[in-house]
Write a protein that holds these residues in place. Sequence first.
Motif, PDB file in Angstrom:
ATOM      1  N   UNK A 206     -14.078 -34.594 -17.097  1.00 23.66           N
ATOM      2  CA  UNK A 206     -13.638 -34.016 -15.826  1.00 23.66           C
ATOM      3  C   UNK A 206     -13.333 -32.538 -15.996  1.00 23.66           C
ATOM      4  N   UNK A 207     -13.254 -31.831 -14.886  1.00 25.36           N
ATOM      5  CA  UNK A 207     -12.861 -30.425 -14.933  1.00 25.36           C
ATOM      6  C   UNK A 207     -11.420 -30.294 -15.422  1.00 25.36           C
ATOM      7  N   UNK A 208     -10.546 -31.207 -14.938  1.00 22.80           N
ATOM      8  CA  UNK A 208      -9.157 -31.235 -15.397  1.00 22.80           C
ATOM      9  C   UNK A 208      -9.078 -32.197 -16.578  1.00 22.80           C
ATOM     10  N   UNK A 209      -8.757 -31.687 -17.752  1.00 17.97           N
ATOM     11  CA  UNK A 209      -8.808 -32.495 -18.972  1.00 17.97           C
ATOM     12  C   UNK A 209      -7.583 -33.379 -19.172  1.00 17.97           C
ATOM     13  N   UNK A 210      -6.466 -33.060 -18.517  1.00 15.98           N
ATOM     14  CA  UNK A 210      -5.246 -33.839 -18.690  1.00 15.98           C
ATOM     15  C   UNK A 210      -4.806 -34.450 -17.362  1.00 15.98           C
ATOM     16  N   UNK A 211      -4.034 -35.543 -17.475  1.00 16.96           N
ATOM     17  CA  UNK A 211      -3.507 -36.190 -16.269  1.00 16.96           C
ATOM     18  C   UNK A 211      -2.545 -35.251 -15.546  1.00 16.96           C
ATOM     19  N   UNK A 212      -1.723 -34.523 -16.297  1.00 18.78           N
ATOM     20  CA  UNK A 212      -0.787 -33.585 -15.666  1.00 18.78           C
ATOM     21  C   UNK A 212      -1.529 -32.500 -14.885  1.00 18.78           C
ATOM     22  N   UNK A 213      -2.619 -31.973 -15.470  1.00 29.57           N
ATOM     23  CA  UNK A 213      -3.401 -30.962 -14.765  1.00 29.57           C
ATOM     24  C   UNK A 213      -4.037 -31.511 -13.501  1.00 29.57           C
ATOM     25  N   UNK A 214      -4.563 -32.741 -13.597  1.00 33.52           N
ATOM     26  CA  UNK A 214      -5.172 -33.382 -12.420  1.00 33.52           C
ATOM     27  C   UNK A 214      -4.120 -33.638 -11.351  1.00 33.52           C
ATOM     28  N   UNK A 215      -2.922 -34.036 -11.778  1.00 34.55           N
ATOM     29  CA  UNK A 215      -1.850 -34.303 -10.812  1.00 34.55           C
ATOM     30  C   UNK A 215      -1.447 -33.017 -10.086  1.00 34.55           C
ATOM     31  N   UNK A 216      -1.349 -31.917 -10.813  1.00 29.71           N
ATOM     32  CA  UNK A 216      -1.002 -30.640 -10.181  1.00 29.71           C
ATOM     33  C   UNK A 216      -2.058 -30.227  -9.163  1.00 29.71           C
ATOM     34  N   UNK A 217      -3.341 -30.388  -9.523  1.00 24.57           N
ATOM     35  CA  UNK A 217      -4.413 -30.043  -8.590  1.00 24.57           C
ATOM     36  C   UNK A 217      -4.358 -30.942  -7.356  1.00 24.57           C
ATOM     37  N   UNK A 218      -4.134 -32.243  -7.574  1.00 24.51           N
ATOM     38  CA  UNK A 218      -4.065 -33.185  -6.451  1.00 24.51           C
ATOM     39  C   UNK A 218      -2.915 -32.825  -5.513  1.00 24.51           C
ATOM     40  N   UNK A 219      -1.755 -32.515  -6.076  1.00 25.99           N
ATOM     41  CA  UNK A 219      -0.609 -32.164  -5.237  1.00 25.99           C
ATOM     42  C   UNK A 219      -0.861 -30.884  -4.447  1.00 25.99           C
ATOM     43  N   UNK A 220      -1.551 -29.934  -5.073  1.00 23.80           N
ATOM     44  CA  UNK A 220      -1.896 -28.692  -4.378  1.00 23.80           C
ATOM     45  C   UNK A 220      -2.813 -28.975  -3.191  1.00 23.80           C
ATOM     46  N   UNK A 221      -3.824 -29.830  -3.392  1.00 30.67           N
ATOM     47  CA  UNK A 221      -4.778 -30.129  -2.322  1.00 30.67           C
ATOM     48  C   UNK A 221      -4.138 -30.979  -1.222  1.00 30.67           C
TER      49      UNK A 221
END
Length: 428
Positions: A206-221
């Motif tokens: 994935x573009x976001x390699x970590x769960x924390x990074x993916x969570x931050x992106x999801x919350x932003x969107x």
Amino acid sequence: MRMVDLIDRKRRGGALDGMEIRQMIQGFCEGTIPDYQMSAFLMAVVFQGMTKEETSALTEAMADSGDIMDLSSVHGVKIDKHSSGGVGDKISLVLGPLVSAAGIPVAKMSGRGLGFTGGTIDKLESIPGFRTQLTQEEFLHNVNTIGIALAGQTGRLAPADKKLYALRDVTATVESLPLIASSIMSKKLAAGCDGIVLDVKAGSGAFMKTVDGARQLAMEMVSIGKSAGKAMTAVISDMSQPLGYAIGNRLEVVEAIEVLQGKGPKDVRQLTLRLGAYMLVLGRGAATPEEGEAILEELLDSGKGMEQFERFVRAQGGDLSRIGDTVMESKEVTLKPGVVQAMDTERIGAAAMCLGAGRKTKDDPIEYGAGLRIHKKIGDRLAEGEAAAILYYSHGADVEAAENLVRQAYHMGEAPVSPPPLIHDIIA
């Protein structure tokens, strides 16, 4: 408004108001703000970030830079789904027909694949005769008559995003959370749906390699969508190994059909049901995710989901009877025996590119039948002489490079390993 003043303010950590951002995007699209000034502003954002208000204003200005899809003539609550991209991600092929069979209209604009992740449009175009370029009248007619239409994004959908992304790509300003989120959401807002379910991937593929990074992106969107008045849910799903077993356009269509027929990989079925359940909740077709999942399971197991897929393909000119027309060469990849400890999923996607299934630039041709089918995933044991994967290709493919990438992608050992969870988090 002077652009140099906005750059300076952002460089110092200050915030811009919505009108300043809107005028900046308009000037950039019209050519009155040059690339070098916008590049300086983007770099300032990379270092200083943006407030939630700035990010929402940027997203809406980008969405308003072109056409906004008018779905007012479509009956019911319109729910879109977006995936941040991964290897073997054929979920939309199953999810769209299934959700529309449950009575939720699916009016989806999708993109082509670039790099190691595949694109839904390429997968659909691997079906002989399938048309992804529809007029607006055809698109709306299909949604209102059969419940679903899926088409390629037009050049007039959020053109500011295309122009900005081209600049970010050559100025090392791609990796900024506000810029990533606004890029994705500007196209979603322009697509005109009432609500959006996001599938944000986390892991090596994935573009976001970590769960924390993916969570931050999801919350932003999710924050951007709510600010724009959209109903939002985000699912953080795993991409530390491919989704399903097939990687490559036509191979993934065949695997999606298997899932619609009640067979196929369990992870593809499970993620489809979970995402679809939230689409039903947002679309008021179910009171709870559990109820939504039960509705979709019945549609899958009864064959109604497959019937809807066939109806959808016929409506856009596709011929499923010819899906197996292409004959490809094949080669097995063997590894030392043991238990799969981990996978570098990005290398699996890169192997598919070497075989002809992906593209480095948007203008590169692709071979629809090319790709690979993996046989083992994390936690599986590979026996002596057993193939870990099989490659499919035609003349001109870099088979040796693909084989080496697959070998490098598998990390083998003897210790028992549990597969990773498919769903890491839900942001609703």
